[in-house]
Design an enzyme around this catalytic site. Sequence first.
Site, PDB file in Angstrom:
ATOM      1  N   GLU A  45      54.548  36.760  42.306  1.00  0.00           N
ATOM      2  CA  GLU A  45      53.372  36.068  41.760  1.00  0.00           C
ATOM      3  C   GLU A  45      53.208  37.075  40.125  1.00  0.00           C
ATOM      4  O   GLU A  45      53.705  38.229  39.726  1.00  0.00           O
ATOM      5  CB  GLU A  45      52.551  36.785  42.651  1.00  0.00           C
ATOM      6  CG  GLU A  45      51.004  36.732  42.235  1.00  0.00           C
ATOM      7  CD  GLU A  45      49.477  37.106  43.189  1.00  0.00           C
ATOM      8  OE1 GLU A  45      48.768  37.451  42.610  1.00  0.00           O
ATOM      9  OE2 GLU A  45      50.418  38.569  43.860  1.00  0.00           O
ATOM     10  N   ASP A  97      55.442  42.432  31.231  1.00  0.00           N
ATOM     11  CA  ASP A  97      54.566  41.480  30.391  1.00  0.00           C
ATOM     12  C   ASP A  97      55.195  40.360  30.926  1.00  0.00           C
ATOM     13  O   ASP A  97      56.243  40.113  30.391  1.00  0.00           O
ATOM     14  CB  ASP A  97      54.554  41.194  28.865  1.00  0.00           C
ATOM     15  CG  ASP A  97      52.980  41.246  28.645  1.00  0.00           C
ATOM     16  OD1 ASP A  97      53.778  39.507  28.507  1.00  0.00           O
ATOM     17  OD2 ASP A  97      52.365  41.779  27.177  1.00  0.00           O
ATOM     18  N   ASP A 119      43.752  36.377  33.406  1.00  0.00           N
ATOM     19  CA  ASP A 119      42.654  36.321  32.394  1.00  0.00           C
ATOM     20  C   ASP A 119      42.371  35.127  31.708  1.00  0.00           C
ATOM     21  O   ASP A 119      43.569  35.129  31.723  1.00  0.00           O
ATOM     22  CB  ASP A 119      43.719  37.769  31.416  1.00  0.00           C
ATOM     23  CG  ASP A 119      42.725  38.284  30.441  1.00  0.00           C
ATOM     24  OD1 ASP A 119      41.595  37.347  30.052  1.00  0.00           O
ATOM     25  OD2 ASP A 119      43.250  39.294  30.586  1.00  0.00           O
TER      26      ASP A 119
END
Length: 214
Positions: A45, A97, A119
Amino acid sequence: MRLRNITGSREVIAESPYVVPEDTLESCPGTWHDIFGNDHPIHIEIGMGKGRFLHTLAKSNPEINYVGIEKYSSVLLRAIQKMEEDELPNLKFIRMDAEDIDKVFGKGEVDRIYLNFSDPWPKDRHAKRRLPSRQFLARYDVILKKEGTLEFKTDNRPLFDFAVEELEPAGWQAKVITYDLHSDASLMEGNVMTEYEEKFSSIGNPICKYIIFR
């Protein structure tokens, strides 16, 4: 809003046995079965938040290895705390990241990818930062098995429309597309909700979802 600054969170993460050390990530591609000590399928995930979704899946499916990726230390700290209360051998975390995802997993090493309530990066100039963008789909294409799938859920309709539009130019196909997940009994069977999914669905926001493959 996500908390991003909790004093000492980076130190806790660095010392946690549940987190793959950042200084070893470059050596991880091709070794994940060794890291887990078995040859079970690997599901990841990206942007796992506090980790409830992945923790629930890992507890229900001990025959699958799960890796949660989160770049915010203070959020990852919450997932670590949950693991300390309910330890699972088939769940690992990475603080990183997502842009470097294809540097941490080898070619075809991942069986399934989850993106949940990512996001939206609403400004057009930030489109390539969106996790379902064609730029990220190219990264996923490297690490995902040939028969692997990617599942994406969001309540953000503009982001979902963007994600669907990205599929064809990126060379992906949709197995499932729904604009109201919670109204589809077959898709809701076995559906694990995230904190955001519970929150947004409770106030009447339709949840969009797709399952895609190459």
